[in-house]
Design a protein around this motif. Structure first.
Motif, PDB file in Angstrom:
ATOM      1  N   ALA A 178      46.297  26.156  33.848  1.00 40.23           N
ATOM      2  CA  ALA A 178      45.888  27.520  34.203  1.00 40.23           C
ATOM      3  C   ALA A 178      47.023  28.271  34.885  1.00 40.23           C
ATOM      4  O   ALA A 178      47.243  29.461  34.612  1.00 40.23           O
ATOM      5  CB  ALA A 178      44.657  27.462  35.119  1.00 40.23           C
ATOM      6  N   THR A 179      47.756  27.591  35.755  1.00 43.89           N
ATOM      7  CA  THR A 179      48.896  28.218  36.434  1.00 43.89           C
ATOM      8  C   THR A 179      49.947  28.650  35.413  1.00 43.89           C
ATOM      9  O   THR A 179      50.478  29.773  35.480  1.00 43.89           O
ATOM     10  CB  THR A 179      49.512  27.254  37.472  1.00 43.89           C
ATOM     11  OG1 THR A 179      48.509  26.914  38.425  1.00 43.89           O
ATOM     12  CG2 THR A 179      50.704  27.865  38.168  1.00 43.89           C
ATOM     13  N   LEU A 180      50.250  27.774  34.454  1.00 44.89           N
ATOM     14  CA  LEU A 180      51.220  28.114  33.406  1.00 44.89           C
ATOM     15  C   LEU A 180      50.726  29.277  32.554  1.00 44.89           C
ATOM     16  O   LEU A 180      51.517  30.142  32.148  1.00 44.89           O
ATOM     17  CB  LEU A 180      51.518  26.893  32.546  1.00 44.89           C
ATOM     18  CG  LEU A 180      52.293  25.768  33.246  1.00 44.89           C
ATOM     19  CD1 LEU A 180      52.363  24.532  32.361  1.00 44.89           C
ATOM     20  CD2 LEU A 180      53.683  26.242  33.647  1.00 44.89           C
ATOM     21  N   SER A 208      40.529  36.115  32.422  1.00 46.06           N
ATOM     22  CA  SER A 208      40.098  35.949  31.037  1.00 46.06           C
ATOM     23  C   SER A 208      39.311  34.651  30.874  1.00 46.06           C
ATOM     24  O   SER A 208      39.677  33.614  31.420  1.00 46.06           O
ATOM     25  CB  SER A 208      41.313  35.917  30.107  1.00 46.06           C
ATOM     26  OG  SER A 208      40.915  35.565  28.798  1.00 46.06           O
ATOM     27  N   LEU A 209      38.247  34.739  30.110  1.00 44.63           N
ATOM     28  CA  LEU A 209      37.480  33.520  29.819  1.00 44.63           C
ATOM     29  C   LEU A 209      37.876  32.929  28.465  1.00 44.63           C
ATOM     30  O   LEU A 209      37.386  31.872  28.086  1.00 44.63           O
ATOM     31  CB  LEU A 209      35.975  33.820  29.864  1.00 44.63           C
ATOM     32  CG  LEU A 209      35.444  34.188  31.255  1.00 44.63           C
ATOM     33  CD1 LEU A 209      33.975  34.596  31.176  1.00 44.63           C
ATOM     34  CD2 LEU A 209      35.633  33.036  32.227  1.00 44.63           C
ATOM     35  N   GLN A 210      38.779  33.589  27.749  1.00 44.45           N
ATOM     36  CA  GLN A 210      39.241  33.124  26.433  1.00 44.45           C
ATOM     37  C   GLN A 210      40.731  32.789  26.533  1.00 44.45           C
ATOM     38  O   GLN A 210      41.563  33.433  25.918  1.00 44.45           O
ATOM     39  CB  GLN A 210      39.012  34.218  25.375  1.00 44.45           C
ATOM     40  CG  GLN A 210      37.619  34.792  25.320  1.00 44.45           C
ATOM     41  CD  GLN A 210      36.603  33.812  24.745  1.00 44.45           C
ATOM     42  OE1 GLN A 210      36.914  33.039  23.839  1.00 44.45           O
ATOM     43  NE2 GLN A 210      35.397  33.838  25.268  1.00 44.45           N
ATOM     44  N   TRP A 211      41.084  31.785  27.284  1.00 43.70           N
ATOM     45  CA  TRP A 211      42.495  31.566  27.593  1.00 43.70           C
ATOM     46  C   TRP A 211      43.069  30.240  27.094  1.00 43.70           C
ATOM     47  O   TRP A 211      44.274  30.022  27.162  1.00 43.70           O
ATOM     48  CB  TRP A 211      42.730  31.701  29.089  1.00 43.70           C
ATOM     49  CG  TRP A 211      42.020  30.666  29.938  1.00 43.70           C
ATOM     50  CD1 TRP A 211      40.722  30.683  30.320  1.00 43.70           C
ATOM     51  CD2 TRP A 211      42.594  29.507  30.509  1.00 43.70           C
ATOM     52  NE1 TRP A 211      40.440  29.594  31.095  1.00 43.70           N
ATOM     53  CE2 TRP A 211      41.585  28.855  31.233  1.00 43.70           C
ATOM     54  CE3 TRP A 211      43.876  28.938  30.482  1.00 43.70           C
ATOM     55  CZ2 TRP A 211      41.802  27.654  31.922  1.00 43.70           C
ATOM     56  CZ3 TRP A 211      44.083  27.758  31.175  1.00 43.70           C
ATOM     57  CH2 TRP A 211      43.064  27.125  31.880  1.00 43.70           C
ATOM     58  N   LEU A 230      37.494  27.700  28.603  1.00 40.16           N
ATOM     59  CA  LEU A 230      37.571  26.351  29.176  1.00 40.16           C
ATOM     60  C   LEU A 230      36.226  26.087  29.846  1.00 40.16           C
ATOM     61  O   LEU A 230      35.780  26.871  30.690  1.00 40.16           O
ATOM     62  CB  LEU A 230      38.683  26.239  30.221  1.00 40.16           C
ATOM     63  CG  LEU A 230      38.707  24.904  30.965  1.00 40.16           C
ATOM     64  CD1 LEU A 230      39.290  23.812  30.082  1.00 40.16           C
ATOM     65  CD2 LEU A 230      39.471  25.010  32.255  1.00 40.16           C
ATOM     66  N   TYR A 231      35.568  25.014  29.443  1.00 39.77           N
ATOM     67  CA  TYR A 231      34.308  24.607  30.061  1.00 39.77           C
ATOM     68  C   TYR A 231      34.562  23.352  30.887  1.00 39.77           C
ATOM     69  O   TYR A 231      35.174  22.404  30.398  1.00 39.77           O
ATOM     70  CB  TYR A 231      33.244  24.298  29.004  1.00 39.77           C
ATOM     71  CG  TYR A 231      32.746  25.521  28.278  1.00 39.77           C
ATOM     72  CD1 TYR A 231      31.738  26.301  28.829  1.00 39.77           C
ATOM     73  CD2 TYR A 231      33.277  25.887  27.051  1.00 39.77           C
ATOM     74  CE1 TYR A 231      31.273  27.428  28.174  1.00 39.77           C
ATOM     75  CE2 TYR A 231      32.815  27.009  26.379  1.00 39.77           C
ATOM     76  CZ  TYR A 231      31.815  27.773  26.949  1.00 39.77           C
ATOM     77  OH  TYR A 231      31.362  28.885  26.299  1.00 39.77           O
ATOM     78  N   SER A 239      37.738  30.693  34.153  1.00 41.28           N
ATOM     79  CA  SER A 239      38.919  31.517  33.917  1.00 41.28           C
ATOM     80  C   SER A 239      40.129  30.768  34.482  1.00 41.28           C
ATOM     81  O   SER A 239      39.964  29.797  35.238  1.00 41.28           O
ATOM     82  CB  SER A 239      38.774  32.862  34.615  1.00 41.28           C
ATOM     83  OG  SER A 239      38.828  32.671  36.022  1.00 41.28           O
ATOM     84  N   PRO A 240      41.352  31.204  34.165  1.00 44.04           N
ATOM     85  CA  PRO A 240      42.519  30.567  34.781  1.00 44.04           C
ATOM     86  C   PRO A 240      42.459  30.633  36.313  1.00 44.04           C
ATOM     87  O   PRO A 240      42.755  29.634  36.992  1.00 44.04           O
ATOM     88  CB  PRO A 240      43.702  31.373  34.238  1.00 44.04           C
ATOM     89  CG  PRO A 240      43.226  31.945  32.953  1.00 44.04           C
ATOM     90  CD  PRO A 240      41.751  32.206  33.156  1.00 44.04           C
TER      91      PRO A 240
END
Length: 172
Positions: free
Chosen positions: A93-95, A105-108, A114-115, A127-128
């Protein structure tokens, strides 16, 4: 035979019979102490040295490090495998954020959400920013428990009730 010391208000020399043994009060200077003596060989425990208490505190810290933690209204598992997954997801997520992905964003993940599977087997869509926050929450718990153990091991003597939540809960 098992001995347990505790502060007492009883006078010196009283012998009080209990169900499992006897309590004999011994004067130590200006303070009185209770000495519990069990006659049942099943109650025997080897004396614990200061070094053994340090090991026991370390074991309690390690046990607590594996406990699930609350995040976004759910319990997140924190065993060794889960912790590696949390760290990997937080790094991913950090990257993604560094490379320009919208932190909310929930589409990342390759265009997909990511579930995260929680302890009760339900899922959280992350999200990220939420994924990084979960990694931070896991790290904060580790830091808090490591320093709580350090504080306990610095006490002289280490309290007999070292596993009590009072020594491990976050201090406000």
């Amino acid at each position: 035979m098992r001995a347990v010391w505790a502060n007492s208000e009883r006078s010196v020399g009283n012998l009080i019979e209990e169900e499992t043994g006897h309590i004999f009060v011994i004067d130590q200077g200006s303070e009185n102490f209770e000495f519990f003596l069990s006659l049942d060989p099943e109650d025997y425990q080897e004396p614990v040295s200061e070094t053994d208490y340090v090991s026991l505190v370390n074991e309690e810290r390690d046990r607590r490090l594996k406990l699930s933690f609350p995040f976004m209204g759910k319990m997140i598992q924190r065993d060794d495998v889960s912790l590696r997954r949390i760290q990997g997801a937080a790094q991913m997520a950090t990257l993604a954020i560094i490379s320009g992905t919208d932190p909310n964003s929930l589409q990342w993940v390759n265009g997909q959400p990511l579930y995260w599977i929680t302890e009760d087997n339900s899922t959280l869509m992350m999200s990220p920013a939420m994924t990084v926050a979960m990694g931070q929450a896991a790290a904060v718990i580790e830091t808090r428990l490591v320093f709580a153990a350090r504080s306990l091991k610095a006490m002289d003597p280490i309290p007999l009730d070292y596993a009590s939540d009072v020594y491990w809960e976050e201090q406000q």
